[in-house]
Design an enzyme around this catalytic site. Structure first.
Site, mmCIF file in Angstrom:
data_model
loop_
_atom_site.group_PDB
_atom_site.id
_atom_site.type_symbol
_atom_site.label_atom_id
_atom_site.label_comp_id
_atom_site.label_asym_id
_atom_site.label_seq_id
_atom_site.Cartn_x
_atom_site.Cartn_y
_atom_site.Cartn_z
ATOM 1 N N PHE A 56 -9.894 4.756 -3.320
ATOM 2 C CA PHE A 56 -9.757 5.200 -2.421
ATOM 3 C C PHE A 56 -9.553 3.956 -2.030
ATOM 4 O O PHE A 56 -10.707 3.731 -1.580
ATOM 5 C CB PHE A 56 -9.745 5.771 -1.382
ATOM 6 C CG PHE A 56 -9.221 5.513 -0.212
ATOM 7 C CD1 PHE A 56 -7.032 5.492 -0.347
ATOM 8 C CD2 PHE A 56 -9.415 4.663 1.331
ATOM 9 C CE1 PHE A 56 -6.624 5.555 0.639
ATOM 10 C CE2 PHE A 56 -8.380 4.811 2.554
ATOM 11 C CZ PHE A 56 -6.737 5.132 2.036
ATOM 12 N N ARG B 102 -15.540 -7.455 3.564
ATOM 13 C CA ARG B 102 -14.990 -6.000 1.953
ATOM 14 C C ARG B 102 -14.659 -6.848 0.687
ATOM 15 O O ARG B 102 -15.479 -5.918 0.144
ATOM 16 C CB ARG B 102 -14.905 -5.088 2.791
ATOM 17 C CG ARG B 102 -15.269 -4.652 4.010
ATOM 18 C CD ARG B 102 -14.098 -3.728 4.733
ATOM 19 N NE ARG B 102 -14.526 -4.251 6.290
ATOM 20 C CZ ARG B 102 -13.945 -2.960 7.002
ATOM 21 N NH1 ARG B 102 -13.051 -2.118 6.906
ATOM 22 N NH2 ARG B 102 -14.741 -3.233 8.545
ATOM 23 N N THR C 168 2.330 -4.448 15.241
ATOM 24 C CA THR C 168 2.975 -2.918 14.720
ATOM 25 C C THR C 168 2.346 -1.174 14.805
ATOM 26 O O THR C 168 2.236 -1.756 14.437
ATOM 27 C CB THR C 168 4.434 -3.627 13.665
ATOM 28 O OG1 THR C 168 4.046 -3.639 12.575
ATOM 29 C CG2 THR C 168 5.380 -5.059 13.998
ATOM 30 N N HIS D 162 3.486 -0.217 12.066
ATOM 31 C CA HIS D 162 3.622 -0.153 10.214
ATOM 32 C C HIS D 162 1.835 0.037 10.156
ATOM 33 O O HIS D 162 2.313 0.902 8.576
ATOM 34 C CB HIS D 162 3.829 -1.766 10.198
ATOM 35 C CG HIS D 162 5.472 -1.579 10.184
ATOM 36 N ND1 HIS D 162 6.618 -2.073 10.498
ATOM 37 C CD2 HIS D 162 6.199 -1.083 8.637
ATOM 38 C CE1 HIS D 162 7.578 -1.739 9.983
ATOM 39 N NE2 HIS D 162 7.672 -1.401 8.909
ATOM 40 N N ALA E 70 0.739 -1.052 -0.150
ATOM 41 C CA ALA E 70 -0.211 -0.274 0.099
ATOM 42 C C ALA E 70 0.894 1.019 -0.042
ATOM 43 O O ALA E 70 0.706 1.996 -0.624
ATOM 44 C CB ALA E 70 -0.746 -0.073 1.166
HETATM 45 C C1 DLZ Z 1 5.235 -3.528 5.974
HETATM 46 C C2 DLZ Z 1 3.891 -3.346 5.702
HETATM 47 C C3 DLZ Z 1 2.621 -3.889 6.217
HETATM 48 C C4 DLZ Z 1 3.962 -4.278 8.050
HETATM 49 N N1 DLZ Z 1 2.115 -4.699 6.081
HETATM 50 C C5 DLZ Z 1 1.257 -3.793 4.914
HETATM 51 C C6 DLZ Z 1 0.105 -4.276 4.761
HETATM 52 O O1 DLZ Z 1 -1.171 -4.743 5.687
HETATM 53 N N2 DLZ Z 1 -0.649 -4.512 3.685
HETATM 54 C C7 DLZ Z 1 0.525 -3.621 2.501
HETATM 55 O O2 DLZ Z 1 -0.471 -3.281 1.425
HETATM 56 N N3 DLZ Z 1 1.297 -3.320 2.907
HETATM 57 C C8 DLZ Z 1 1.851 -3.741 3.653
HETATM 58 N N4 DLZ Z 1 3.625 -3.749 4.308
HETATM 59 C C9 DLZ Z 1 4.721 -3.148 2.656
HETATM 60 C C10 DLZ Z 1 4.125 -2.181 2.663
HETATM 61 O O3 DLZ Z 1 2.620 -1.364 2.608
HETATM 62 C C11 DLZ Z 1 5.298 -1.463 2.180
HETATM 63 O O4 DLZ Z 1 5.167 -2.410 1.204
HETATM 64 C C12 DLZ Z 1 7.264 -2.220 2.517
HETATM 65 O O5 DLZ Z 1 6.244 -1.243 3.458
HETATM 66 C C13 DLZ Z 1 7.694 -1.831 1.610
HETATM 67 O O6 DLZ Z 1 7.798 -0.410 1.678
#
Ligand code: DLZ
Length: 146
Positions: A101, A115, A74, A76, A44
């Site tokens: 979006f 969803r 996390t 993140h 994302a």
């Molecule tokens: C790192 C990461 C995490 C923890 N979770 C998701 C997620 O739930 N959905 C998603 O689309 N991407 C996730 N990513 C990856 C990040 O979007 C990104 O691709 C990496 O941090 C590399 O830049």
């Protein structure tokens, strides 16, 4: 009407279903498959950059953004969700190309799958419908400066 779909590979067990929903919505809106291009990105976080580049080509009337963030242990989740939402907003504002979006932010995989289920409330479908509606609105508004 030409439409770009930017879809994240992360959580592809969900995003593949969003993509199917978006493609069905575009077909239902009368848009030919040959006028739809799909661009895959790692996650994302990368969606806004690809959406912006796709819009900058001048080939698309709208960009549909699809992804799935599932809350984990996390922080993140919060950072990526925020960066993604703000990035798409900024990309649409700077290019003038409407972007929708279709990025799920859920607490669990089950919630995400709900969803992304086939049918009228598939969020990929809703996102594509929104993008087409905005592209048609922009076409209707035109540009008095040109
Ligand atoms: C790192 C990461 C995490 C923890 N979770 C998701 C997620 O739930 N959905 C998603 O689309 N991407 C996730 N990513 C990856 C990040 O979007 C990104 O691709 C990496 O941090 C590399 O830049």
């Amino acid at each position: 009407m030409r439409v770009a779909i930017v879809v994240a590979r992360f959580n592809d067990f969900v995003t593949d279903r969003l993509l199917v929903g978006a493609q069905a919505a575009l077909r239902d809106a009368g848009i030919n498959e040959s006028d739809v291009e799909v661009f895959r990105v790692p996650g994302a976080f990368e969606i806004p950059m690809a959406a912006q580049r796709a819009a900058e080509t001048g080939r698309f009337n709208a960009v549909v953004c699809l992804g799935c963030l599932i809350r984990g242990a996390t922080p993140h989740f919060e950072y990526i969700a925020s960066a993604c939402a703000h990035g798409i907003t900024a990309a649409a504002a700077s290019t003038g190309v409407p972007m929708s979006f279709g990025v799920l932010t859920t607490n669990s995989a089950e919630e995400a799958l709900e969803r992304a289920a086939p049918g009228p409330s598939n969020k990929g479908r809703e996102s594509a419908d929104a993008a087409v509606e905005m592209a048609r609105l922009f076409a209707h508004l035109g540009d008095a400066r040109s």
